[in-house]
Design an enzyme around this catalytic site. Structure first.
Site, PDB file in Angstrom:
ATOM      1  N   ARG A 116     -12.533 -27.733  36.650  1.00 18.45           N
ATOM      2  CA  ARG A 116     -11.415 -26.568  36.542  1.00 18.45           C
ATOM      3  C   ARG A 116     -12.135 -25.260  36.757  1.00 18.45           C
ATOM      4  O   ARG A 116     -13.392 -25.269  36.311  1.00 18.45           O
ATOM      5  CB  ARG A 116     -10.709 -26.638  35.487  1.00 18.45           C
ATOM      6  CG  ARG A 116      -9.563 -27.876  35.238  1.00 18.45           C
ATOM      7  CD  ARG A 116      -8.871 -27.660  33.883  1.00 18.45           C
ATOM      8  NE  ARG A 116      -7.947 -28.885  33.635  1.00 18.45           N
ATOM      9  CZ  ARG A 116      -7.022 -29.111  34.268  1.00 18.45           C
ATOM     10  NH1 ARG A 116      -6.400 -28.179  34.964  1.00 18.45           N
ATOM     11  NH2 ARG A 116      -6.146 -30.297  33.998  1.00 18.45           N
TER      12      ARG A 116
ATOM     13  N   ARG B  28       4.579 -41.389  28.310  1.00 20.65           N
ATOM     14  CA  ARG B  28       3.000 -40.961  28.530  1.00 20.65           C
ATOM     15  C   ARG B  28       2.660 -39.984  27.473  1.00 20.65           C
ATOM     16  O   ARG B  28       3.277 -38.830  27.506  1.00 20.65           O
ATOM     17  CB  ARG B  28       2.783 -40.567  29.940  1.00 20.65           C
ATOM     18  CG  ARG B  28       1.507 -40.120  30.431  1.00 20.65           C
ATOM     19  CD  ARG B  28       1.330 -39.813  31.843  1.00 20.65           C
ATOM     20  NE  ARG B  28       0.343 -39.059  32.112  1.00 20.65           N
ATOM     21  CZ  ARG B  28       0.336 -37.874  32.629  1.00 20.65           C
ATOM     22  NH1 ARG B  28       1.372 -37.091  32.790  1.00 20.65           N
ATOM     23  NH2 ARG B  28      -0.621 -37.181  32.879  1.00 20.65           N
TER      24      ARG B  28
ATOM     25  N   THR C 235       3.418 -38.715  40.142  1.00 21.04           N
ATOM     26  CA  THR C 235       3.145 -37.264  40.409  1.00 21.04           C
ATOM     27  C   THR C 235       4.450 -36.884  41.414  1.00 21.04           C
ATOM     28  O   THR C 235       4.523 -37.342  42.553  1.00 21.04           O
ATOM     29  CB  THR C 235       1.894 -37.031  41.087  1.00 21.04           C
ATOM     30  OG1 THR C 235       0.566 -37.875  40.663  1.00 21.04           O
ATOM     31  CG2 THR C 235       1.441 -35.432  41.154  1.00 21.04           C
TER      32      THR C 235
ATOM     33  N   LYS D  71      -6.209 -45.321  37.417  1.00 22.62           N
ATOM     34  CA  LYS D  71      -5.443 -44.160  37.893  1.00 22.62           C
ATOM     35  C   LYS D  71      -6.310 -44.131  39.253  1.00 22.62           C
ATOM     36  O   LYS D  71      -7.554 -43.604  39.045  1.00 22.62           O
ATOM     37  CB  LYS D  71      -5.312 -42.889  37.124  1.00 22.62           C
ATOM     38  CG  LYS D  71      -4.492 -42.775  35.886  1.00 22.62           C
ATOM     39  CD  LYS D  71      -4.755 -41.764  35.111  1.00 22.62           C
ATOM     40  CE  LYS D  71      -4.142 -40.371  35.941  1.00 22.62           C
ATOM     41  NZ  LYS D  71      -4.323 -39.257  34.856  1.00 22.62           N
TER      42      LYS D  71
END
Length: 501
Positions: free
Chosen positions: A91, A50, A303, A242
């Site tokens: 963020r 990835r 994850t 995702k």
């Protein structure tokens, strides 16, 4: 025994090739690199790598991809490449001192006027910090809960203005630069594809990415849009959805539509767990895996699977159970993130995950399936694929060999749990890379004119013999099409006993 569950490893500083001078070489030469870490990753058994667009430059990504493909080829291996778009990750900006300690019940403000237009100005304090998503004040209201740094810090919204969100700290902690922000329950309006993503899609197409992962899709329309843009840029790889927004799992209809629109589904447990709560996450993981397999899509579980091995040489018992349970639930692949990208022991993590997967796959539950026994098939090649698996599981077949153009036949086969290796024999390198993600499927390079050979069966058997996959007296099932070059043309299943072919 072949490992059926595939391992996806994220590339990063810990696996990058190093200039020899930096790696302790006698001379500084920018054209010469030490590939030890990358070679060890390949030898440990990684199937797909990835590349994370959230970090690094295009030059970094190009070097990583070219290196992994070249090193794998030298070792007689095929490694797929998954390029992961950053998406609308919301963020915080940066702090003057790098971090602040937020105490419970303290007042703290998220301010769109701070941090500069690109979030690079470090002007955050212990009372306020900038945010990268300027429309966030429009998406929240009094009483909402915002979760920062994967839920480690929680803020309750007290008041909003056009540029500010005034909050009260309900869960204290240390907050550092550029940490993610989620809203409990989801509902943020940020589009799935950002301006950065549009550029990254074109770059992924240029590098012939085998898979392109779409971050934070809200529904199937985001997947369709990404596929269209990727194909227009010349991309031929599969699209990975995702699942990490609460909206994506708000109903079975929405979730199914996203799965059907995709080639691969990723259970992205970080952001998803933050938005729907950790307590709800295990049930949703099992549901997404089951639905993906039912709808004939590939699924990745991701994850923090081996998080402790970022620093330690062995996994925790909880991590062993986590990986094993995902395997038993039928996931096609398990994914490593920081464990291999920045961790101290990238190859050891892959080796540990390999051992856990192999052990879990010995269990009868991982080798049996009743999937689609009552289904009606729409295509001849799909019927051949499922008939092959039914016959293989009842005949004691040693191996399955599928001559394939696109790899679709082997994908359908891989939906049926079995301990029998499935070999995808193809002349197309793109297909060989694509099947690296399919559970129990192994890519094999075949000559372009294989189907024109009068002794196709003999050629296939010889290849299986060379690999040590069969011996005299074994039963093998071979599937193929009548005409080479025809997608979806598989129409023949042949059962052969080795030595009598």
């Amino acid at each position: 025994m072949h490992r059926r569950t595939k391992i996806v490893a994220t590339l990063g500083p810990a696996t990058d090739p190093l200039p020899l001078a930096e790696a302790g070489g006698a001379e500084a030469d920018s054209e010469k690199y030490d590939y030890t870490a990358m070679d060890q990753l390949i030898d440990a058994g990684v199937d797909v790598v990835r590349v994370n667009f959230s970090h690094g430059t295009y030059a970094d990504h190009k070097r990583q991809i070219e290196s992994i493909r070249s090193r794998a080829w030298q070792r007689g291996r095929q490694v797929g490449v998954l390029m992961d778009l950053m998406g609308p990750k919301i963020r915080t900006c940066k702090f003057k001192n790098g971090q602040v300690n937020l105490e419970k019940d303290a007042r703290f403000t998220l301010d769109t006027t701070m941090g500069g237009p690109d979030g690079s100005i470090a002007d955050g304090t212990d009372s306020a910090v900038g945010i990268t998503y300027k429309d966030l004040p429009k998406d929240v209201k009094r009483g909402d809960t915002l979760l920062l740094n994967d839920g480690m810090i929680q803020l309750r919204v007290e008041e909003t203005t056009t540029t500010q969100i005034h909050c009260k700290v309900t869960q204290a902690g240390v907050l550092s630069n550029n940490k993610g922000i989620n809203k409990l329950g989801g509902g943020l309006s940020a589009k799935s594809l950002t301006e950065k993503d549009l550029k990254d899609i074109k770059f992924a197409a240029e590098l012939e990415a085998d898979y392109l992962a779409i971050s934070f899709p809200r529904d199937e329309h985001d997947i369709h849009e990404a596929r269209k843009l990727f194909q227009e840029a010349g991309g031929t790889g599969g699209i990975v959805a995702k699942i990490e927004r609460a909206e994506a799992v708000a109903s079975d209809d929405i979730l199914k539509a996203i799965i059907i629109a995709s080639d691969v589904v990723m259970v992205a447990r970080g952001d998803l767990g933050v938005e729907i709560s950790d307590a709800e996450l295990p049930a949703y993981q099992k549901k997404i895996i089951a639905l993906s397999r039912e709808l004939n899509r590939v699924v990745i579980t991701a994850t923090q699977m081996m998080e402790s091995m970022i620093y330690n040489q062995i996994p925790s018992r909880a991590e062993v159970f986590d990986v094993a349970n995902a395997v038993l639930d039928g996931t096609d692949a398990v994914m490593l993130s920081a464990e291999t990208a920045t961790g101290k022991y990238p190859s050891l993590v892959v080796e540990a995950m390999d051992r856990i997967c192999r052990s879990a796959e010995k269990q009868p539950r991982a080798r049996k399936s009743h999937h689609r026994l009552d289904s009606t098939f729409e295509k001849a090649d799909e019927a051949i694929a499922l008939s092959t698996m039914y016959a293989a599981n009842h005949l004691g077949v040693a191996a399955i060999a599928a001559l394939t153009e696109s790899g679709s036949t082997t994908r359908w086969m891989s939906r049926i749990s079995s301990g029998i290796p499935i070999y995808a024999l193809t002349r197309h390198i793109a297909t060989r890379r694509k099947v690296t993600l399919y559970r129990g499927v192994y890519p094999v390079s075949m000559p372009p004119d294989i189907n024109e050979n009068d002794d196709v069966i003999g050629e296939v058997i010889d290849e299986l013999r060379r690999r040590g996959s069969v011996r005299e007296g074994d039963l093998v099932i071979i599937t193929k099409g009548a005409k080479m070059g025809t997608l979806g043309g598989t129409n023949t299943m042949q059962i052969v006993r080795i030595g009598e072919e």
